[in-house]
Design a protein around this motif. Sequence first.
Motif, mmCIF file in Angstrom:
data_model
loop_
_atom_site.group_PDB
_atom_site.id
_atom_site.type_symbol
_atom_site.label_atom_id
_atom_site.label_comp_id
_atom_site.label_asym_id
_atom_site.label_seq_id
_atom_site.Cartn_x
_atom_site.Cartn_y
_atom_site.Cartn_z
ATOM 1 N N GLY A 246 0.680 -1.313 0.005
ATOM 2 C CA GLY A 246 0.270 -0.311 0.112
ATOM 3 C C GLY A 246 0.738 0.584 -0.233
ATOM 4 O O GLY A 246 2.052 1.576 0.791
ATOM 5 N N TYR B 16 -4.173 10.580 -2.391
ATOM 6 C CA TYR B 16 -2.512 10.996 -1.965
ATOM 7 C C TYR B 16 -1.781 11.078 -1.918
ATOM 8 O O TYR B 16 -1.392 11.525 -2.769
ATOM 9 C CB TYR B 16 -1.831 9.127 -1.231
ATOM 10 N N LYS C 294 -7.964 4.461 -6.379
ATOM 11 C CA LYS C 294 -8.989 4.532 -5.823
ATOM 12 C C LYS C 294 -9.632 5.803 -5.951
ATOM 13 O O LYS C 294 -9.150 7.066 -6.020
ATOM 14 C CB LYS C 294 -9.384 4.182 -3.990
ATOM 15 N N PRO D 299 -0.723 2.002 14.977
ATOM 16 C CA PRO D 299 0.062 1.182 14.674
ATOM 17 C C PRO D 299 -0.189 0.026 15.620
ATOM 18 O O PRO D 299 -0.363 -0.019 16.841
ATOM 19 C CB PRO D 299 1.924 0.980 14.360
ATOM 20 N N ILE E 2 -2.425 -5.178 1.494
ATOM 21 C CA ILE E 2 -1.188 -4.084 1.040
ATOM 22 C C ILE E 2 -0.617 -3.227 2.604
ATOM 23 O O ILE E 2 -0.886 -2.288 3.167
ATOM 24 C CB ILE E 2 -2.851 -3.615 0.545
ATOM 25 N N GLY F 15 1.160 -0.884 4.780
ATOM 26 C CA GLY F 15 2.373 0.202 4.001
ATOM 27 C C GLY F 15 3.467 0.549 4.453
ATOM 28 O O GLY F 15 3.040 0.633 5.821
ATOM 29 N N SER G 253 9.684 2.557 5.156
ATOM 30 C CA SER G 253 11.061 2.445 5.267
ATOM 31 C C SER G 253 11.346 1.095 4.871
ATOM 32 O O SER G 253 10.279 0.418 4.593
ATOM 33 C CB SER G 253 10.160 2.162 6.901
ATOM 34 N N ASN H 270 7.898 -6.827 5.956
ATOM 35 C CA ASN H 270 6.513 -7.391 5.471
ATOM 36 C C ASN H 270 6.656 -8.513 5.156
ATOM 37 O O ASN H 270 6.073 -9.181 5.161
ATOM 38 C CB ASN H 270 5.764 -5.350 5.782
HETATM 39 N N1 LIG Z 1 -9.417 2.547 1.873
HETATM 40 C C1 LIG Z 1 -9.396 3.376 2.509
HETATM 41 O O1 LIG Z 1 -10.646 4.286 2.284
HETATM 42 C C2 LIG Z 1 -7.803 3.383 2.554
HETATM 43 C C3 LIG Z 1 -7.577 4.021 4.146
HETATM 44 C C4 LIG Z 1 -6.271 3.522 4.677
HETATM 45 C C5 LIG Z 1 -5.377 3.318 3.653
HETATM 46 N N2 LIG Z 1 -6.013 2.510 2.479
HETATM 47 C C6 LIG Z 1 -5.007 1.671 2.102
HETATM 48 O O2 LIG Z 1 -4.307 0.560 2.686
HETATM 49 C C7 LIG Z 1 -3.180 0.347 2.942
HETATM 50 C C8 LIG Z 1 -2.463 -0.016 4.248
HETATM 51 O O3 LIG Z 1 -2.604 1.328 5.256
HETATM 52 P P1 LIG Z 1 -2.003 1.871 5.757
HETATM 53 O O4 LIG Z 1 -0.202 2.053 5.475
HETATM 54 O O5 LIG Z 1 -2.962 3.423 6.085
HETATM 55 O O6 LIG Z 1 -1.750 1.401 7.054
HETATM 56 P P2 LIG Z 1 -1.248 0.397 7.647
HETATM 57 O O7 LIG Z 1 -0.665 -1.016 6.640
HETATM 58 O O8 LIG Z 1 -1.529 -0.457 8.281
HETATM 59 O O9 LIG Z 1 0.071 0.378 8.737
HETATM 60 C C9 LIG Z 1 0.566 1.333 7.606
HETATM 61 C C10 LIG Z 1 2.110 2.142 9.405
HETATM 62 O O10 LIG Z 1 2.932 1.262 10.368
HETATM 63 C C11 LIG Z 1 4.203 1.675 9.614
HETATM 64 N N3 LIG Z 1 4.567 -0.274 9.946
HETATM 65 C C12 LIG Z 1 4.454 -0.551 8.531
HETATM 66 N N4 LIG Z 1 5.566 -1.856 8.769
HETATM 67 C C13 LIG Z 1 5.395 -1.684 9.795
HETATM 68 C C14 LIG Z 1 6.630 -2.860 10.444
HETATM 69 N N5 LIG Z 1 7.000 -4.022 10.477
HETATM 70 N N6 LIG Z 1 6.769 -2.515 11.946
HETATM 71 C C15 LIG Z 1 6.190 -1.125 12.304
HETATM 72 N N7 LIG Z 1 5.643 -0.520 11.761
HETATM 73 C C16 LIG Z 1 5.239 -0.695 10.844
HETATM 74 C C17 LIG Z 1 3.776 2.255 9.142
HETATM 75 O O11 LIG Z 1 5.206 3.185 9.350
HETATM 76 P P3 LIG Z 1 6.421 3.461 8.135
HETATM 77 O O12 LIG Z 1 6.172 4.398 7.458
HETATM 78 O O13 LIG Z 1 7.383 4.018 9.866
HETATM 79 O O14 LIG Z 1 6.600 1.940 8.286
HETATM 80 C C18 LIG Z 1 2.367 3.256 8.881
HETATM 81 O O15 LIG Z 1 2.681 4.108 10.054
HETATM 82 C C19 LIG Z 1 -2.745 2.114 2.875
HETATM 83 O O16 LIG Z 1 -0.684 2.416 2.156
HETATM 84 C C20 LIG Z 1 -3.966 2.778 1.912
HETATM 85 O O17 LIG Z 1 -2.732 1.932 0.197
HETATM 86 C C21 LIG Z 1 -6.589 2.700 2.519
#
Ligand SMILES: NC(=O)c1ccc[n+]([C@@H]2O[C@H](COP(=O)([O-])OP(=O)(O)OC[C@H]3O[C@@H](n4cnc5c(N)ncnc54)[C@H](OP(=O)(O)O)[C@@H]3O)[C@@H](O)[C@H]2O)c1
Length: 298
Positions: free
Chosen positions: A23, A63, A88, A220, A255, A257, A260, A267
């Motif tokens: 993501g 984004y 989207k 997180p 997906i 996100g 880093s 991941n």
């Molecule tokens: N349809 C919707 O409404 C909607 C809403 C939100 C998101 N999305 C999509 O869903 C994807 C995933 O959601 P998300 O990125 O918001 O949330 P996520 O994947 O749940 O979490 C991302 C957060 O976790 C941290 N992180 C990632 N891998 C980690 C690890 N191994 N250890 C510790 N921290 C970690 C990231 O920080 P770092 O960058 O520091 O790793 C970031 O702060 C998005 O990228 C987007 O494409 C869609």
Amino acid sequence: MPLPRHSDTFTLGSRTVKRLGYGAMQLAGPGVFGPPKDHATALTVLRTAIASGVNHIDTSDFYGPHVTNRLIREALAPYPDDLVIVTKIGARRGEDKSWNPAFSRDELTHAVHDNLRNLGLDVLEVVNLRVMFSPHGAAEGSIEAPLTVLADLQRQGLVRHIGLSNVTPTQVAEGQKICPIVCVQNHYNVAHRGDDALIDSLARDGIAYVPYFPLGGFTPLQSSTLSEVAQRLDATPMQVAIAWLLQRAPNMLLIPGTSSMTHLHENLAAAKLQLPDDAIRALNAIAAPVGAASVTSV
Ligand SMILES: NC(=O)c1ccc[n+]([C@@H]2O[C@H](COP(=O)([O-])OP(=O)(O)OC[C@H]3O[C@@H](n4cnc5c(N)ncnc54)[C@H](OP(=O)(O)O)[C@@H]3O)[C@@H](O)[C@H]2O)c1
């Protein structure tokens, strides 16, 4: 006897993708607004994900706005044949970083053309209609008008497949009467399980479920159970959260996100982590399942 593992691939529209994707939202600046904190690292994260076998990237022109799509194009075009980029539409960003509904025919049409231009594509493989009836999550209301616009854009050849995001089961059923729906992208993770029944019913229909915030999103996940299981399996809590989702259902496409490189490697390595049945039972107890079956050991 342990049940067999789910496949590491699933169908997304007319393509087959690895269930562990990427993501792109975290690549934009703070508040998902403006340029990335480190442009070169953002490009490297994207290129490393693809080089590691990821063939499903989730993005949107809201984004940044436009930031992640342009980064994806800069890092990856010309795109590998097997890469599926899912975007989207349905929102627009305010100057104050706010997220606002953008559901008129004009706004949706512009959004498709913006995504095509910024990604450098002639056709968008999958477009999710991101529903925004409430700032607090999925909320009831008819999606007929905006989805009919997106279906028109599909008939014009600009969009190959259509998905829905931030929707209720009622809206999924309404959507399926208007056009084929190939994926649903909603908020779901080991601690947030409102879609349990929906996931199972989509699995029966061969429709992908793509949880957003799989790791908890902007805050997180933190859980003593996650930490204990991780320690026992010599993994990290986030790897356990990813592995739990992969084992939850065969139609689950992930997906996670990250901006880093360290987290990206961590991941992606979670695809190899197989959780034993007792760990799954402990993880299932983090949140009460809502609706149908939750305890699964595959
Ligand atoms: N349809 C919707 O409404 C909607 C809403 C939100 C998101 N999305 C999509 O869903 C994807 C995933 O959601 P998300 O990125 O918001 O949330 P996520 O994947 O749940 O979490 C991302 C957060 O976790 C941290 N992180 C990632 N891998 C980690 C690890 N191994 N250890 C510790 N921290 C970690 C990231 O920080 P770092 O960058 O520091 O790793 C970031 O702060 C998005 O990228 C987007 O494409 C869609």
